[in-house]
Design an enzyme around this catalytic site. Structure first.
Site, mmCIF file in Angstrom:
data_model
loop_
_atom_site.group_PDB
_atom_site.id
_atom_site.type_symbol
_atom_site.label_atom_id
_atom_site.label_comp_id
_atom_site.label_asym_id
_atom_site.label_seq_id
_atom_site.Cartn_x
_atom_site.Cartn_y
_atom_site.Cartn_z
ATOM 1 N N GLU A 130 -50.983 -14.746 -48.228
ATOM 2 C CA GLU A 130 -50.429 -14.400 -49.456
ATOM 3 C C GLU A 130 -48.956 -13.747 -49.363
ATOM 4 O OE1 GLU A 130 -53.832 -14.240 -52.759
ATOM 5 O OE2 GLU A 130 -53.211 -12.062 -52.062
ATOM 6 N N LYS A 162 -58.548 -9.082 -60.199
ATOM 7 C CA LYS A 162 -57.717 -7.662 -60.306
ATOM 8 C C LYS A 162 -58.186 -6.724 -61.483
ATOM 9 C CE LYS A 162 -54.083 -10.319 -58.379
ATOM 10 N NZ LYS A 162 -52.433 -10.376 -58.023
ATOM 11 N N ASN A 221 -59.696 -13.989 -58.001
ATOM 12 C CA ASN A 221 -59.312 -12.530 -58.025
ATOM 13 C C ASN A 221 -58.867 -12.033 -59.347
ATOM 14 O OD1 ASN A 221 -58.421 -9.931 -57.428
ATOM 15 N ND2 ASN A 221 -56.786 -10.330 -56.112
ATOM 16 N N SER A 233 -49.362 -17.229 -56.992
ATOM 17 C CA SER A 233 -48.984 -18.388 -58.216
ATOM 18 C C SER A 233 -49.656 -19.722 -57.849
ATOM 19 C CB SER A 233 -47.315 -18.201 -58.014
ATOM 20 O OG SER A 233 -46.925 -16.872 -58.383
ATOM 21 N N GLY A 283 -48.157 -13.063 -58.390
ATOM 22 C CA GLY A 283 -47.811 -12.986 -59.844
ATOM 23 C C GLY A 283 -46.325 -13.116 -60.302
ATOM 24 N N HIS A 340 -55.292 -6.568 -49.697
ATOM 25 C CA HIS A 340 -54.556 -7.453 -50.555
ATOM 26 C C HIS A 340 -53.118 -6.582 -50.783
ATOM 27 C CE1 HIS A 340 -52.871 -8.751 -54.441
ATOM 28 N NE2 HIS A 340 -53.682 -9.757 -54.343
ATOM 29 N N GLU A 369 -51.371 -5.742 -52.987
ATOM 30 C CA GLU A 369 -51.263 -4.698 -54.183
ATOM 31 C C GLU A 369 -52.013 -3.152 -53.555
ATOM 32 O OE1 GLU A 369 -53.049 -6.917 -57.276
ATOM 33 O OE2 GLU A 369 -51.386 -8.133 -57.047
HETATM 34 P P1 PGA Z 1 -51.473 -14.807 -58.482
HETATM 35 O O1 PGA Z 1 -52.240 -13.738 -57.580
HETATM 36 O O2 PGA Z 1 -52.333 -16.044 -58.194
HETATM 37 O O3 PGA Z 1 -51.551 -14.267 -59.847
HETATM 38 O O4 PGA Z 1 -50.129 -14.844 -57.759
HETATM 39 C C1 PGA Z 1 -53.064 -13.956 -56.330
HETATM 40 C C2 PGA Z 1 -53.378 -12.983 -55.708
HETATM 41 O O5 PGA Z 1 -52.774 -11.915 -55.841
HETATM 42 O O6 PGA Z 1 -54.417 -13.010 -55.045
#
Ligand code: PGA
Length: 253
Positions: A170, A11, A9, A216, A176, A98, A100
């Site tokens: 997640e 983003k 992803n 992460s 992140g 997601h 976010e």
């Molecule tokens: P990250 O994000 O690996 O940077 O923690 C995962 C995601 O949001 O799908």
């Protein structure tokens, strides 16, 4: 049996030139190594979908996914992108729900259920994300939260439609942040999710369901996470922006 998947992803990262070169780098490394039969999906920003879908036809090791779509198929929704538009570029997947999107764009389970319906109607396979915040985990209501996200977001689907869904667990506190769920914590939730799916749709659907872990995930922790019985791959944010790291995660199976 269910498919193992590693999905990247991106983003809101990578301008046009950087995106094409990152994809080409991933694609080159992948064509020079032997990996298992796990599927690889790259989910870039909308501006890359068309060109990467073309490149992906050449290297058919990689599939392409979008990061979102609108719940309507067309109309006066300035600035939005619809599922039929995404499908028309040869894209196969779409990330929905997601955290976010839930957090910054106010997307709730009811809106997401509509997006899931529109995606499926247009032959896009949703990668549907669920997961609890730190507060919810500390309050010990994470199973309740996840159950509700499943019930309101995807459990309205008839069995045949649900069979096209990929789920991604997640935990919001791991996205992140560099804080990863331990393999045991992740396995516990993945097993819970599979059990809920089994109760709703039966054991065949539950056993065939791919459940990804995201938060992460990196080349160092991927192997242990992916070796858990109910973790079928990863949804990778930060580490998917570096070709080597992303491929090392794919190799972790
Ligand atoms: P990250 O994000 O690996 O940077 O923690 C995962 C995601 O949001 O799908």
């Amino acid at each position: 049996m269910r498919k193992n998947i590693v999905a990247g992803n991106w983003k809101m990262n990578m301008d046009y030139t950087s995106g094409v070169s990152l994809f080409s780098e991933i694609s080159n490394i992948l064509s020079n190594i032997v990996t298992g039969d796990q599927e690889v999906i790259v989910c870039p920003p909308y501006i890359h979908l068309n060109s990467l879908a073309q490149l992906a036809k050449v290297n058919n090791r990689i599939s392409i996914g979008a990061q979102n779509c609108h719940q309507a198929e067309s109309g006066a929704f300035t600035g939005e992108i619809s599922a039929p538009m995404i499908k028309s570029m040869g894209v196969e997947y779409v990330i929905l729900g997601h955290s976010e999107r839930r957090q910054y764009f106010g997307e709730d389970n009811f809106l997401l259920a509509q997006k899931v319906d529109t995606a499926l109607k247009n032959y896009l396979r949703p990668i549907f994300c669920i997961g609890e915040t730190l507060e919810q985990r500390n309050g010990n209501i994470h199973f309740q939260v996840i159950k509700q996200q499943l019930e309101e977001g995807v459990f309205h689907l008839p069995k045949d439609d649900f069979a096209h869904i990929i789920l991604a667990y997640e935990p919001v506190w791991a996205i992140g942040t560099g804080l990863t769920a331990t393999p045991e914590q992740a396995q516990e939730v993945h097993a819970f999710i599979r059990k809920e799916v089994e109760t709703k749709y039966g054991s065949t659907i539950a056993n065939n369901l791919t459940i990804l872990y995201g938060g992460s995930c990196n080349p160092k922790n991927a192997k242990e996470l992916f070796s858990q019985p109910d973790i079928d791959g990863g949804l990778i944010g930060g580490a998917s922006l570096k070709a080597r790291d992303f491929v090392d995660i794919i190799k972790a199976f």
